[in-house]
Each structure stands twice: as structure tokens, then as C-alpha cells.
Design an enzyme around this catalytic site. Structure first.
Site, PDB file in Angstrom:
ATOM      1  N   ASP A  63       5.509  -1.897  -6.315  1.00 55.21           N
ATOM      2  CA  ASP A  63       6.151  -1.732  -5.186  1.00 55.21           C
ATOM      3  C   ASP A  63       5.545  -0.553  -4.185  1.00 55.21           C
ATOM      4  OD1 ASP A  63       8.184  -1.289  -3.131  1.00 55.21           O
ATOM      5  OD2 ASP A  63       9.851  -2.195  -4.257  1.00 55.21           O
ATOM      6  N   SER A 117      11.247  -4.340   1.084  1.00 56.72           N
ATOM      7  CA  SER A 117      10.857  -4.935  -0.109  1.00 56.72           C
ATOM      8  C   SER A 117      11.424  -6.110  -0.461  1.00 56.72           C
ATOM      9  CB  SER A 117      10.832  -3.895  -1.364  1.00 56.72           C
ATOM     10  OG  SER A 117      10.440  -2.761  -1.317  1.00 56.72           O
ATOM     11  N   HIS A 158      17.925  -3.957  -7.611  1.00 55.11           N
ATOM     12  CA  HIS A 158      17.093  -3.282  -6.504  1.00 55.11           C
ATOM     13  C   HIS A 158      16.455  -4.494  -5.749  1.00 55.11           C
ATOM     14  CE1 HIS A 158      14.444  -0.265  -4.498  1.00 55.11           C
ATOM     15  NE2 HIS A 158      15.439   0.218  -4.026  1.00 55.11           N
ATOM     16  N   GLU A 195       7.648  -5.523 -12.229  1.00 54.54           N
ATOM     17  CA  GLU A 195       7.660  -4.585 -10.917  1.00 54.54           C
ATOM     18  C   GLU A 195       7.297  -3.241 -11.028  1.00 54.54           C
ATOM     19  OE1 GLU A 195      10.168  -3.376  -7.025  1.00 54.54           O
ATOM     20  OE2 GLU A 195      11.218  -3.477  -8.942  1.00 54.54           O
ATOM     21  N   HIS A 220       8.482   7.641  -1.304  1.00 56.50           N
ATOM     22  CA  HIS A 220       9.679   7.795  -0.098  1.00 56.50           C
ATOM     23  C   HIS A 220       9.768   9.154  -0.289  1.00 56.50           C
ATOM     24  CE1 HIS A 220      10.454   4.103   1.478  1.00 56.50           C
ATOM     25  NE2 HIS A 220      10.591   3.494   0.347  1.00 56.50           N
ATOM     26  N   ASP A 238       4.039  -5.358  -2.385  1.00 57.21           N
ATOM     27  CA  ASP A 238       4.797  -6.062  -1.453  1.00 57.21           C
ATOM     28  C   ASP A 238       4.438  -5.239  -0.076  1.00 57.21           C
ATOM     29  OD1 ASP A 238       5.952  -3.608  -2.134  1.00 57.21           O
ATOM     30  OD2 ASP A 238       7.851  -4.252  -2.304  1.00 57.21           O
ATOM     31  N   HIS A 239       4.191  -4.178   0.093  1.00 56.60           N
ATOM     32  CA  HIS A 239       3.814  -3.581   1.269  1.00 56.60           C
ATOM     33  C   HIS A 239       2.959  -2.212   0.990  1.00 56.60           C
ATOM     34  CE1 HIS A 239       6.958  -0.485   0.360  1.00 56.60           C
ATOM     35  NE2 HIS A 239       7.663  -1.543   0.228  1.00 56.60           N
TER      36      HIS A 239
HETATM   37 ZN   LIG Z   1      10.202   1.361  -0.031  1.00 58.64          ZN
END
Ligand SMILES: [Zn+2]
Ligand SMILES: *C1O[C@H](CO)[C@@H](O)[C@H](O)[C@H]1NC(C)=O
Ligand SMILES: *[C@@H]1O[C@H](CO)[C@@H](O)[C@H](O)[C@H]1NC(C)=O
Ligand SMILES: *[C@@H]1O[C@H](CO)[C@@H](O)[C@H](O)[C@H]1NC(C)=O
Ligand SMILES: *[C@@H]1O[C@H](CO)[C@@H](O)[C@H](O)[C@H]1NC(C)=O
Length: 556
Positions: free
Chosen positions: A78, A128, A191, A346, A355, A392-393
Site C-alpha cells: 500500500d 486505496s 481497512h 497487503e 502518511h 495501489d498508488h
Molecule cells: Zn493512504
């Protein structure tokens, strides 16, 4: 004429060198020793090894058309953008005493790499839940929703729209094909990424009933209830991660994380109902000591919310398992099924660390996911198991300045005077801004940071713009793969294409009929994907054949 002769000679010599190289060298260049850094022979050897690897890969590709992915393992780091991967490659090797830069993570040795475009229907920079839905369902949707197509809107539940907008995914299709399915994660099992596995919701944040607005309580179930009550969630054979709060398991008052249940339901008890051969665990010991090959359903929740960062984990038997520990047990259980399995792994805390601006944690979490990939690659066979490793990004992490070769990736770059004390890793935005600024702008706007301070597990490198949470980034993410039809994941493509390749490779869902004939893949003009595969394969075959013929001619 003369020129032709010269080129011919040169090519012949190169071919001899290459052939010799191919026989004596591995396909993976060994990390350079400290002396090899400046030795030109290292780079020649590397070039030859890589060439050999690529040519073998193309030959392999020409032979692999008839294979089917009995098993699929999808790794989602992630927020694991390319800068995170490069930095982790360096970090991991530096922990082992190397320079770092020449290192390769396990999945960087996979034969195929593509680039996925991650934007969502309504967002340039994605979240996500929407991106995971793209990878699992094969369609792009709006940001912050899970399992509902773009007709559904964020935080607005309309029963008739949701009914139409519900999308199935490859977890359901795998279950329909008789395969076992499951996931392991370092986040709450409710999540964003996981919500896309089993839920249909107008907001990824509706994890507990207390988060669903009063007016929508009749319209949509919270994510946790969808996991234990609905399909495909309740059919999952493996559910491992955090989230005791979300599932309504009583914990210490101070352990309340993100949300708790107003309805006071204990969803783990509910999950157990009606099952015979199940196991619920909440410690590392109970997970690792269980003979999971004899268990049909396994659920493990090891934390009230997300699991702690790996570097802060309680590694005692009463503590939390690593992502690798969970992957080991998941594969042990799932590989019992003769029809195969689909497992999602994951590395969820990579994103949480970014973050927070915790670069060291982000790199270490990525390194831990790499350990899980290495294990999965070791215990599975590329002839029947498709492994995909992607993100995912991305995040706003940058590797910059002009640090010297082998410089501590978590340290500073001092070469340019005006960047004195500049962290090598910085973020474009996030909480890392505060802590670097002086309140006094008269002289130095930026505060000096000591190397000792940088060693702190939670040291936040500089961020250019203050934000409470560092944000995602919008550039493409890499997709690494090996196994049946992994070659289809090359080039630049939309992220939702990944689901199509998985289903095609495993013959499930919309591509289930592709395995009906023995001479797979079937040519059918109405199905462009199958035509595409065939011509691509022949194209590569001819390229290899042509180059071989040319080489033979050069000998005469
Ligand atoms: Zn995030
Ligand atoms: C203001 O800047 C000067 C010069 O760098 C520094 O000595 C002083 O400590 C700073 N004051 C504060 C409050 O940060
Ligand atoms: C963990 O499981 C044990 C029994 O297996 C139980 O006694 C304990 O209360 C559980 N703890 C939590 C936090 O769920
Ligand atoms: C769990 O994984 C860690 C590495 O991630 C390893 O050191 C440890 O031995 C594993 N525990 C068990 C019981 O396998
Ligand atoms: C640094 O910036 C943050 C965010 O704008 C601000 O809250 C904080 O007070 C600043 N710190 C100093 C020492 O100026």
C-alpha cells in the site's frame, strides 16, 4: 563490404563472449563488493548477465502459452511507489553492510514489469479502496468507495443505485471455481484495500456501525459486518491482520482505535457460528504453533487496530506475527486445495508510515513485504502460480541531493552548500514540515538536524508543505510478475487491467471458458484479449527465431 565484414566479426566475437557468459554466470548479478564499485569489469559482467536473462526470458515466454494459473498471489504494497522501492532496496542492503544501490529486492528479479496508471474515475491522485477495487474487479470506480461502480457516490447511499452499482470481483470468481481464498494484512482487516475484497460500500470509512450515518443504516451494512455475514467475505478461508475493535471483540478501554461498535456485536463469535473446522487466534504463538493444514477456516486478529510497525512490534510469542509469519501460515492452509487458491497479501503499514512522515518505518515495512514475496516465490512453482507484486498508488517521497555512493539512505546529503543538512529522503508534503522550521525567519529558516536525531525510528524527514497527513502521489506504479501469462503484464496500462490478466491466467470469472479447449488459448475474434495473447506470443517467438538465424549466418 568491408563494413559488413567488420560488423560480422564484431557480432561473432560478442556472441562468443555472450555464450561463454551465459554458461558461467548466474542470471542475477551478485552485489558489487566495495572494490568492484570502480571496476569496469563489473559493469560488463552485469550487462552480459542481464542480456542472457532477457533472452532466456523470451524463449521461456514462447514455451509458456499452455499454462494456467492454478494459484494466484497478489501482493499489494500500500503506497509502495517507485521511490519507496528504490530507497528500500538501498536500505535493506545497507542493513546487511553493503553499499545498497546495486541490491535487488526479491520481486525485482521477476521476469516481467509493467506500469499501472492509478487514477480513479473522479480523482487524479487515487485512494486505496478505489484502486484495490480496480485491481480485483477489473473496473475503475470513484475515490473512497469499495465494490460499487462509478454510478455510486461517496458517502451517499441510495439503495436502488447501490443495487445496480454492485460489482463482483475475482475473489468471488475464484470461490465459484472451487478455489480457496484469503488475505493477510498489517492493517485492520476492515481497512480500505480489504474492503475492496469483500464489501460494497459508499465509504471506506464506514468500518463499524458507529461510522455509518444514521440515515443510511438501513441502506448499507458496515464493512466489518459484510466480512462475516456476506459473500464472499464469510467464505474466505484466511483472514489475518488487525482490527479487534472493528469486529467488536472486547479490549482494554485505552485500546480503542478508529471506531468501535455501537451494536455491541462480537463479530468474531458470529464468524465462528455454523463453522466446524475453524481456528481463531490472537497471538503470534497461537498462529505459528497451529497445524493449519488441518484447519479449514482461519481468522487471526492481533491488534485493536492496525498492527504495530514491524520495528515496534512485540516480537514475544504473546505479541504480533510478522507479515512473513502470516504469509507462511496462509499458504500452508490454502495450498491444501487441489483446485488452487487466491491469496492477497497487503503490506498495509507502508502507507500508514508514509502518511505519518516516518520514512524509516515505510522502508522497513517494504522490506518486510519483500521477505514475504521471497518466501512465496520460493515455495510456489512458476508453472502453476501467478505472483504479482504491485502498489495501489504512490507517495510523495523523493530521493534527492547528490549523496555519494553508499551514503546512508536515511541520512543527509551535504554536497551542495545551499542544501546543507538536507535529508536524502524528503516528502513533498506532510507533518515532516513542522520540526524543521524555525519560528524565527531572520536568519536560518530551517533548523539544523543532528545525525543522531535522524536515527530515531520516528524521525520525520523534511516535508515541503505542512499537512497533518502526508498525501498519496499520482504517478504510475510498477507491477512485477512471474508465472502463467505474466508476460501480459508488460507495458503501460490502466490499473484495472490487472484483474483481467489474473482472471484470464486462472480461467475464472469472465474468462472462465478460455480453458475449455486443450490447445489453450482459444482464438476468438470476438474476444480481443485472446487474439492479443496469441499474436504477442508468436511475435516474440519470431523475434527469437529471427535473431538466432541471423546469428548462425554471421558464423559463415
Ligand atoms: Zn493512504
Ligand atoms: C533564530 O535564528 C537564530 C540564527 O540561526 C538562532 O540562533 C535562534 O536560536 C533562532 N531562534 C529561534 C527561537 O528559533
Ligand atoms: C485472545 O484469545 C484468548 C483465547 O484464545 C482469550 O482468552 C483472550 O481474551 C483473547 N484476547 C483478545 C484481546 O481477544
Ligand atoms: C516470524 O517471522 C520472523 C521474520 O519476519 C522470523 O524471525 C520468526 O522466526 C518467525 N516466527 C516463526 C515462529 O516462524
Ligand atoms: C512550523 O510550522 C508549523 C506548521 O505551519 C507550525 O505549526 C509551527 O509552529 C512551526 N514551528 C516553528 C518553530 O516555527
Amino acid at each position: 563490404m568491408m563494413l559488413h565484414l567488420l560488423i560480422g566479426r564484431y557480432a561473432t566475437i560478442m556472441l562468443v563472449i555472450w555464450t561463454a557468459g551465459a554458461f558461467y554466470l548466474d542470471d542475477k548479478a551478485k552485489p558489487a563488493s566495495r572494490d568492484e564499485k570502480v571496476d569496469y569489469r563489473y559493469w560488463i559482467r552485469y550487462g552480459q548477465e542481464r542480456l542472457h536473462f532477457e533472452i532466456r526470458r523470451q524463449q521461456e515466454e514462447a514455451r509458456s502459452t499452455g499454462k494456467v494459473a492454478k494459484n494466484v498471489i497478489l501482493f499489494i504494497g500500500d503506497g509502495m511507489g517507485l521511490s519507496t522501492i528504490t530507497a528500500t532496496r538501498i536500505y535493506k542492503n545497507q542493513l546487511a553492510g553493503g553499499y545498497g544501490e546495486e541490491n535487488g529486492l526479491s520481486f525485482e528479479h521477476f521476469p516481467y514489469v509493467g506500469l499501472a496508471k492509478t487514477y480513479e474515475v473522479d480523482s487524479q491522485v487515487p485512494d486505496s479502496a478505489g484502486t484495490a477495487t480496480a485491481m480485483l474487479s477489473g473496473i475503475k470506480i470513484n475515490s473512497n468507495l469499495a465494490g460499487l461502480d462509478a454510478r455510486a457516490k461517496y458517502k451517499v447511499c441510495d439503495r436502488s443505485i447501490n443495487e445496480k452499482a454492485k460489482v463482483e470481483n475475482l475473489i468471488t470468481w475464484a470461490q465459484m471455481a472451487g478455489k480457496d481464498t484469503g488475505f493477510v494484512t498489517t492493517t485492520r482487516v476492515t481497512h480500505a484495500t480489504l474492503a475492496a475484497v469483500y464489501a460494497h460500500t459508499n465509504s471506506r470509512y464506514w468500518e463499524c456501525d458507529s461510522k455509518v450515518p444514521e440515515e443510511y443504516k438501513d441502506c448499507v451494512k458496515d464493512v466489518a459486518r459484510q466480512l462475516v455475514e456476506d459473500e464472499p467475505g464469510r467464505n474466505l478461508k484466511v483472514v489475518l491482520g488487525g482490527g479487534l475493535n472493528q469486529l467488536g471483540v472486547p479490549v482494554e478501554q485505552e485500546d480503542y482505535v478508529f471506531c468501535t461498535r455501537d451494536d455491541k456485536q462480537n463479530l468474531v463469535e458470529k464468524w465462528k457460528q455454523g463453522r466446524k473446522n475453524y481456528l481463531f487466534v490472537n497471538t503470534s504463538r497461537d498462529l505459528m504453533e497451529a497445524d493449519v493444514s488441518k484447519v479449514e477456516y482461519l481468522m487471526g486478529l492481533f491488534s485493536p487496530g492496525h498492527l504495530p510497525y514491524a520495528l515496534e512490534r512485540d516480537t514475544s510469542p504473546d505479541g504480533q506475527p510478522s507479515l512473513l509469519n502470516m504469509t507462511v501460515q496462509a499458504l500452508k492452509l490454502l495450498s491444501q486445495n487441489p483446485k488452487g487458491y487466491v491469496l492477497l497479501v497487503e503490506g498495509g503499514n507502508i502507507d500508514n508510515a508514509h502518511h505519518e512522515g516516518y520514512a524509516r518505518h515505510a522502508l522497513h515495512e517494504t522490506s518486510e513485504m519483500d521477505d514475504s514475496v521471497a518466501y512465496a516465490a520460493e515455495v510456489t512453482n512458476p508453472d502453476d502460480t501467478l505472483i504479482i507484486v504491485t502498489a495501489d498508488h504512490s507517495h510523495t517521497l523523493t530521493i534527492a541531493g547528490y549523496p555519494e555512493r553508499g551514503a546512508d539512505i536515511l541520512g543527509s546529503s551535504n554536497i551542495m552548500e545551499e542544501l546543507r543538512g538536507h535529508d536524502i529522503l524528503t516528502y513533498a508534503n506532510g507533518p515532516g514540515f513542522a520540526g524543521h522550521n524555525n519560528s524565527n525567519c531572520s536568519q536560518d529558516y530551517w533548523r539544523e538536524v543532528s545525525e543522531k536525531e535522524r536515527q530515531d525510528l520516528r524521525y520525520r524527514p523534511f516535508a515541503g508543505w505542512y499537512a497533518e497527513k502526508e498525501t498519496h502521489a499520482g504517478e504510475d506504479v510498477p507491477v512485477y510478475s512471474r508465472g502463467p501469462h505474466a508476460n501480459l503484464l508488460s507495458g503501460v496500462f490502466e490499473q484495472n487491467y490487472i484483474a483481467h490478466v489474473i482472471c484470464y491466467s486462472a480461467c475464472i470469472g469472465p474468462y472462465a471458458t478460455y480453458c475449455d479447449v486443450t490447445d489453450f488459448p482459444k482464438i476468438d475474434a470476438a474476444k480481443p484479449n485472446s487474439v492479443g495473447t496469441l499474436s504477442l506470443t508468436y511475435f516474440h517467438f519470431f523475434v527469437v527465431l529471427l535473431s538466432l538465424l541471423q546469428e548462425i549466418k554471421l558464423f559463415c
